[in-house]
Each structure stands twice: as structure tokens, then as C-alpha cells.
Motif scaffolding. Structure first.
Motif, PDB file in Angstrom:
ATOM      1  N   ARG A 127       0.818  -1.213   0.000  1.00 19.73           N
ATOM      2  CA  ARG A 127       0.000   0.000   0.000  1.00 19.73           C
ATOM      3  C   ARG A 127       0.852   1.264   0.000  1.00 19.73           C
ATOM      4  NH1 ARG A 127      -5.324  -0.836   3.807  1.00 19.73           N
ATOM      5  NH2 ARG A 127      -6.095  -2.737   2.806  1.00 19.73           N
ATOM      6  N   TYR A 128       2.125   1.109   0.257  1.00 18.97           N
ATOM      7  CA  TYR A 128       3.020   2.265   0.370  1.00 18.97           C
ATOM      8  C   TYR A 128       4.103   2.288  -0.706  1.00 18.97           C
ATOM      9  CZ  TYR A 128       0.930   2.903   4.976  1.00 18.97           C
ATOM     10  OH  TYR A 128       0.042   3.098   5.998  1.00 18.97           O
ATOM     11  N   LEU A 129       4.518   1.091  -1.176  1.00 20.78           N
ATOM     12  CA  LEU A 129       5.588   1.009  -2.166  1.00 20.78           C
ATOM     13  C   LEU A 129       5.224  -0.007  -3.239  1.00 20.78           C
ATOM     14  CD1 LEU A 129       8.720   0.783   0.193  1.00 20.78           C
ATOM     15  CD2 LEU A 129       7.890   2.834  -0.987  1.00 20.78           C
ATOM     16  N   THR A 130       5.721   0.210  -4.447  1.00 20.45           N
ATOM     17  CA  THR A 130       5.552  -0.777  -5.511  1.00 20.45           C
ATOM     18  C   THR A 130       6.472  -1.975  -5.241  1.00 20.45           C
ATOM     19  OG1 THR A 130       7.333   0.132  -6.878  1.00 20.45           O
ATOM     20  CG2 THR A 130       5.129   1.100  -7.146  1.00 20.45           C
ATOM     21  N   VAL A 131       6.304  -3.036  -6.017  1.00 15.45           N
ATOM     22  CA  VAL A 131       7.155  -4.223  -5.871  1.00 15.45           C
ATOM     23  C   VAL A 131       8.620  -3.842  -6.020  1.00 15.45           C
ATOM     24  CG1 VAL A 131       7.771  -6.448  -6.879  1.00 15.45           C
ATOM     25  CG2 VAL A 131       5.364  -5.815  -6.654  1.00 15.45           C
ATOM     26  N   GLU A 132       8.931  -3.042  -7.031  1.00 17.93           N
ATOM     27  CA  GLU A 132      10.311  -2.649  -7.279  1.00 17.93           C
ATOM     28  C   GLU A 132      10.859  -1.793  -6.139  1.00 17.93           C
ATOM     29  OE1 GLU A 132       7.821  -2.297  -9.420  1.00 17.93           O
ATOM     30  OE2 GLU A 132       8.338  -3.811 -10.933  1.00 17.93           O
ATOM     31  N   GLU A 133      10.030  -0.936  -5.597  1.00 18.75           N
ATOM     32  CA  GLU A 133      10.472  -0.073  -4.498  1.00 18.75           C
ATOM     33  C   GLU A 133      10.648  -0.855  -3.201  1.00 18.75           C
ATOM     34  OE1 GLU A 133       8.355   4.166  -5.799  1.00 18.75           O
ATOM     35  OE2 GLU A 133       7.229   2.675  -4.646  1.00 18.75           O
ATOM     36  N   ARG A 134       9.849  -1.912  -2.998  1.00 21.98           N
ATOM     37  CA  ARG A 134       9.939  -2.700  -1.765  1.00 21.98           C
ATOM     38  C   ARG A 134      11.123  -3.659  -1.758  1.00 21.98           C
ATOM     39  NH1 ARG A 134       4.674  -3.853  -2.686  1.00 21.98           N
ATOM     40  NH2 ARG A 134       5.106  -6.074  -2.997  1.00 21.98           N
ATOM     41  N   GLU A 135      11.515  -4.111  -2.910  1.00 25.31           N
ATOM     42  CA  GLU A 135      12.514  -5.184  -3.007  1.00 25.31           C
ATOM     43  C   GLU A 135      13.775  -4.940  -2.186  1.00 25.31           C
ATOM     44  OE1 GLU A 135      15.686  -7.653  -4.129  1.00 25.31           O
ATOM     45  OE2 GLU A 135      15.622  -5.507  -4.608  1.00 25.31           O
ATOM     46  N   PRO A 136      14.361  -3.735  -2.175  1.00 22.30           N
ATOM     47  CA  PRO A 136      15.602  -3.538  -1.405  1.00 22.30           C
ATOM     48  C   PRO A 136      15.425  -3.660   0.108  1.00 22.30           C
ATOM     49  CG  PRO A 136      15.324  -1.809  -3.066  1.00 22.30           C
ATOM     50  CD  PRO A 136      14.018  -2.535  -2.963  1.00 22.30           C
ATOM     51  N   TYR A 137      14.201  -3.634   0.580  1.00 23.20           N
ATOM     52  CA  TYR A 137      13.968  -3.633   2.026  1.00 23.20           C
ATOM     53  C   TYR A 137      13.580  -4.998   2.582  1.00 23.20           C
ATOM     54  CZ  TYR A 137      13.963   1.323   1.043  1.00 23.20           C
ATOM     55  OH  TYR A 137      14.338   2.567   0.609  1.00 23.20           O
ATOM     56  N   HIS A 138      13.419  -5.984   1.703  1.00 23.03           N
ATOM     57  CA  HIS A 138      13.043  -7.309   2.184  1.00 23.03           C
ATOM     58  C   HIS A 138      14.193  -7.944   2.977  1.00 23.03           C
ATOM     59  CE1 HIS A 138       9.039  -7.970   0.667  1.00 23.03           C
ATOM     60  NE2 HIS A 138       9.378  -7.383  -0.465  1.00 23.03           N
ATOM     61  N   LEU A 139      13.819  -8.649   4.040  1.00 22.16           N
ATOM     62  CA  LEU A 139      14.796  -9.267   4.941  1.00 22.16           C
ATOM     63  C   LEU A 139      14.794 -10.778   4.729  1.00 22.16           C
ATOM     64  CD1 LEU A 139      13.843  -7.281   8.165  1.00 22.16           C
ATOM     65  CD2 LEU A 139      15.698  -6.777   6.558  1.00 22.16           C
ATOM     66  N   VAL A 140      15.834 -11.274   4.090  1.00 24.54           N
ATOM     67  CA  VAL A 140      15.960 -12.706   3.846  1.00 24.54           C
ATOM     68  C   VAL A 140      17.391 -13.139   4.134  1.00 24.54           C
ATOM     69  CG1 VAL A 140      14.105 -12.825   2.131  1.00 24.54           C
ATOM     70  CG2 VAL A 140      16.431 -12.279   1.391  1.00 24.54           C
ATOM     71  N   GLY A 158       5.558   9.183   3.975  1.00 25.31           N
ATOM     72  CA  GLY A 158       4.367   8.547   3.423  1.00 25.31           C
ATOM     73  C   GLY A 158       4.629   7.182   2.842  1.00 25.31           C
ATOM     74  N   GLN A 159       5.821   6.625   3.093  1.00 29.35           N
ATOM     75  CA  GLN A 159       6.178   5.329   2.510  1.00 29.35           C
ATOM     76  C   GLN A 159       6.348   4.230   3.560  1.00 29.35           C
ATOM     77  OE1 GLN A 159       9.674   6.834   0.249  1.00 29.35           O
ATOM     78  NE2 GLN A 159       8.540   6.218  -1.574  1.00 29.35           N
ATOM     79  N   MET A 160       6.034   4.511   4.801  1.00 29.09           N
ATOM     80  CA  MET A 160       6.114   3.511   5.867  1.00 29.09           C
ATOM     81  C   MET A 160       5.077   3.855   6.923  1.00 29.09           C
ATOM     82  SD  MET A 160       9.632   4.657   7.789  1.00 29.09           S
ATOM     83  CE  MET A 160       9.930   6.370   8.220  1.00 29.09           C
ATOM     84  N   TYR A 161       4.902   2.949   7.877  1.00 32.11           N
ATOM     85  CA  TYR A 161       3.930   3.204   8.937  1.00 32.11           C
ATOM     86  C   TYR A 161       4.505   2.789  10.282  1.00 32.11           C
ATOM     87  CZ  TYR A 161       3.073  -1.648   7.478  1.00 32.11           C
ATOM     88  OH  TYR A 161       3.223  -2.956   7.087  1.00 32.11           O
ATOM     89  N   LEU A 162       4.002   3.466  11.316  1.00 34.53           N
ATOM     90  CA  LEU A 162       4.377   3.159  12.687  1.00 34.53           C
ATOM     91  C   LEU A 162       3.103   3.078  13.510  1.00 34.53           C
ATOM     92  CD1 LEU A 162       6.355   2.862  15.074  1.00 34.53           C
ATOM     93  CD2 LEU A 162       6.381   5.374  15.219  1.00 34.53           C
ATOM     94  N   LYS A 163       2.879   1.929  14.129  1.00 27.85           N
ATOM     95  CA  LYS A 163       1.704   1.724  14.970  1.00 27.85           C
ATOM     96  C   LYS A 163       2.172   1.473  16.400  1.00 27.85           C
ATOM     97  CE  LYS A 163      -0.776   1.427  11.121  1.00 27.85           C
ATOM     98  NZ  LYS A 163      -1.809   2.389  10.719  1.00 27.85           N
ATOM     99  N   ARG A 164       1.419   2.000  17.361  1.00 26.03           N
ATOM    100  CA  ARG A 164       1.775   1.833  18.764  1.00 26.03           C
ATOM    101  C   ARG A 164       0.582   1.308  19.549  1.00 26.03           C
ATOM    102  NH1 ARG A 164       6.109   5.798  20.283  1.00 26.03           N
ATOM    103  NH2 ARG A 164       6.561   7.078  18.469  1.00 26.03           N
ATOM    104  N   GLY A 165       0.869   0.582  20.625  1.00 28.97           N
ATOM    105  CA  GLY A 165      -0.163   0.169  21.555  1.00 28.97           C
ATOM    106  C   GLY A 165      -1.294  -0.598  20.909  1.00 28.97           C
ATOM    107  N   TYR A 166      -2.525  -0.165  21.191  1.00 25.86           N
ATOM    108  CA  TYR A 166      -3.694  -0.855  20.651  1.00 25.86           C
ATOM    109  C   TYR A 166      -3.695  -0.840  19.126  1.00 25.86           C
ATOM    110  CZ  TYR A 166      -8.456  -1.959  19.329  1.00 25.86           C
ATOM    111  OH  TYR A 166      -9.548  -2.525  18.724  1.00 25.86           O
TER     112      TYR A 166
END
Length: 206
Positions: A11-24, A81-89
Motif C-alpha cells: 500500500r506504500y511502495l511498488t514491488v520494485e520499491e519494496r525489493e531492497p527492504y526485504h529481509l531474507v 508517506g512510505q512507511m507506517y508506525l503503529k503503537r499500543g492498541y
């Protein structure tokens, strides 16, 4: 301590934009080792799927405010606008909606359940997660199970492979190009081979 979810998704990045951030592989282990050294992080898990990369953490108040978690996840290269941070509930609600498949590209898909369980299993095996995170995700899985039982909560509950089959059957691909390569000999692979339309020119099953 508070619950935290820090991540990005389709919802925030395209497949190409997300690829460098994947943790494997080694990168997943390296980020895990660094997070173990951060003061205030009591427990954590790393959820890495084709659609999202998330840190789920039980952390002391103020830990996220110094931006070290953002940097360790590599998100310091992203805009607000390209990531999210959620806290608590909100963090708990987010993890429940993710586990229920309501934030997937195919709403209601069920693969995410196994992916969340695998992330918790990896975290536990590496000493990253303990009783608090286990209770958090177990409760999210329990709530998500009830959400899935609500009639029509996510439409057809179609999995990604179901959507692919529908696309193949739709006739939008020219007959000469209707070739499929299925990699994998598990139940899903066998089911896909059995359900392929008859006019598929070639099917390879490994």
C-alpha cells in the motif's frame, strides 16, 4: 513497555520499491542481531512477506523516538508517506487485520497466517521473542480466526493462485502465449496443475 509495528507494504511502495527492504537470509539474521543490542527492545519478530516488511516489537517508551529502529530496518531512506508506525492498541489492531488477510493484496487470503506463525517461530528460535510477543501474536491469530468466520468479511476469500487461474481462464492472454511453469511439488502445486485450463499450451511441473 509498549507494542510497536514499524513497516512498509504494497500500500506504500511498488514491488520494485519494496525489493531492497526485504529481509531474507543473512540480512534477516544481521538485522536481528543488531536489534538484540538496542536498549529498550524487550522482544521482537521480523515479518517478511511478498507484500510487507515489518518489525513487531515490545519496547520501552521512547525507544522508537531516536529513529534507530528506522535506520536498522533501512527505512531511513523512505519518506514519511512510505512507511507506517503503529503503537499500543493500534499495533495490536494492525497485526490482527494483517493476520486476518484484510490488508493483503487479495483480501481474505490465508497464506499470511502461516507467514506470521513462521515469523514468530524464527524469532523464538533466535531468542528474539518471549512470552509477551507470543501472547500478542497468539491473541491476534485468535481474533483473526473469528474475523474470518464473519460471513462475507472479505468477499471471495480468493488466494493469489485463484486470481491467477481466473486471469488465465479470462481469455486475455493470446492462445500462443498461454504457457505456465509451476515450480513446486506440494499440495498447492498439484492443485494448480489439476486446475489449469485445457487450452494451456505447455505445463512444466518440477
Amino acid at each position: 513497555a509498549d507494542l510497536l509495528v514499524l513497516g512498509t507494504s504494497h500500500r506504500y511502495l511498488t514491488v520494485e520499491e519494496r525489493e531492497p527492504y526485504h529481509l531474507v537470509g543473512e540480512r534477516l539474521e544481521a538485522v536481528g542481531r543488531m536489534l538484540m543490542q538496542v536498549w529498550g527492545i524487550h522482544e521482537f519478530a521480523l515479518l517478511n512477506t511478498c507484500n510487507r516488511v515489518e518489525l513487531l516489537a515490545v519496547a520501552a517508551a521512547g525507544t522508537i523516538d531516536n529513529e534507530i529502529l528506522v535506520k536498522l530496518m533501512g527505512f531511513d531512506r523512505l519518506g514519511p508517506g512510505q512507511m507506517y508506525l503503529k503503537r499500543g492498541y493500534d499495533a495490536f489492531l494492525h497485526s490482527t487485520l494483517v493476520t486476518a488477510g484484510l490488508l493483503s493484496q487479495s483480501p481474505g487470503e490465508k497464506h499470511i497466517v502461516a507467514q506470521v506463525k513462521d515469523a514468530l517461530s524464527v524469532a523464538t528460535a533466535n531468542g528474539w521473542a518471549g512470552s509477551i510477543l507470543t501472547e500478542w501474536l497468539s491473541s491476534a491469530l485468535h481474533a483473526a480466526k473469528h474475523i474470518r468466520q464473519i460471513p462475507g468479511h472479505a468477499g471471495r476469500h480468493a488466494e493469489i493462485e485463484d486470481l491467477c487461474m481466473g486471469y488465465l481462464a479470462g481469455g486475455e492472454i493470446p492462445t500462443a502465449q498461454r504457457r505456465v511453469l509451476v515450480l513446486g511439488a506440494g499440495d498447492i502445486g498439484k492443485g494448480l496443475v489439476a486446475e489449469l485450463p485445457n487450452d494451456i499450451a505447455q505445463c512444466l511441473w518440477c
